[in-house]
Write an enzyme that holds these catalytic residues in place. Sequence first.
Site, PDB file in Angstrom:
ATOM      1  N   THR A  94     -53.943  45.097  10.716  1.00  0.00           N
ATOM      2  CA  THR A  94     -54.351  46.487  10.621  1.00  0.00           C
ATOM      3  C   THR A  94     -55.863  46.668  10.764  1.00  0.00           C
ATOM      4  O   THR A  94     -56.312  47.622  11.388  1.00  0.00           O
ATOM      5  CB  THR A  94     -53.906  47.097   9.276  1.00  0.00           C
ATOM      6  OG1 THR A  94     -54.405  46.292   8.202  1.00  0.00           O
ATOM      7  CG2 THR A  94     -52.395  47.139   9.185  1.00  0.00           C
ATOM      8  N   ASP A  99     -56.034  32.312   9.788  1.00  0.00           N
ATOM      9  CA  ASP A  99     -57.009  32.637   8.744  1.00  0.00           C
ATOM     10  C   ASP A  99     -56.863  31.690   7.556  1.00  0.00           C
ATOM     11  O   ASP A  99     -57.864  31.251   6.966  1.00  0.00           O
ATOM     12  CB  ASP A  99     -56.878  34.094   8.306  1.00  0.00           C
ATOM     13  CG  ASP A  99     -55.462  34.492   7.924  1.00  0.00           C
ATOM     14  OD1 ASP A  99     -54.496  33.742   8.204  1.00  0.00           O
ATOM     15  OD2 ASP A  99     -55.295  35.590   7.341  1.00  0.00           O
TER      16      ASP A  99
END
Length: 279
Positions: free
Chosen positions: A10, A101
């Site tokens: 997002t 990540d």
Amino acid sequence: MILDLDIGNTLSKWRLKDTVSSEIRSRGAVWTREEWRPGEDIPDLDVVTAVRISSVARKQVLDETVELLRKQVGAVHVARSTREVLGVTCGYEEPQRLGVDRWLGALAGHHLTGGCCSVDCGSAITVDFVLPGGKHLGGYIIPGLRLMKESLKLGTRNVAIDPDSEVDSLLAPGRNTVEAVNHGIYMAAVSAVNRLYAEVCDREGVALPLLLTGGDARVVARGLRVPHALWPDMVYAGLEALFPLTAAERAGRLSGAPEQPRVADLEKLRSGLALTQML
């Protein structure tokens, strides 16, 4: 300048880093689905000589971003989760399925401490473990504070937990619906991190340095029972370790690295764990 990108599903965060001094010149964020047009929230690509990317967004988003950047920037480096790199061996059966990540956080943590528990407090809270020899054990994914709040559908999603609140007040029973929701999800999150850390350290026979990053790291950290350190740039630091482009990075100095946290007392961890298992 070096443009570092941390692309989420997002929100995409970015920073510009000086190639010579290794200083961070600016930062920003943009919604992932918006077009990259120079403006207030977008870095000036004319000053960028290299890009480093961490992305957990859909493949199409990453491909479109890389295509755009390669038209204007000579060097574009995209991080991937791999079987082994920088002395760390991935614990996933299929390494490419590990969120990059999380992988970058594990690499940065191992670089700093030689073994670590890395916790990323974002939309989800991820907890990964790397032993001192570089063996990544895998990890855990639990809903983040905002995701838990949304799932309750009680109209409280936009009422944030104050990161400066006293821990005792956050762990006390709520006296209205907003407090009850905030205190409940806070208790769930910090209890999970505390328990996962203790369980894995007990099983492996080693107390690992605990490092936290992500938007809710500061508030989650306030409820932890063991020594820890905050590292807001931990994912970016993983990019630096993987693709060192400045003299400081090549010398092993990663951005924003905290002092190595003290480690918990393993016997105290085990005693506390044994007590909870008896209850």
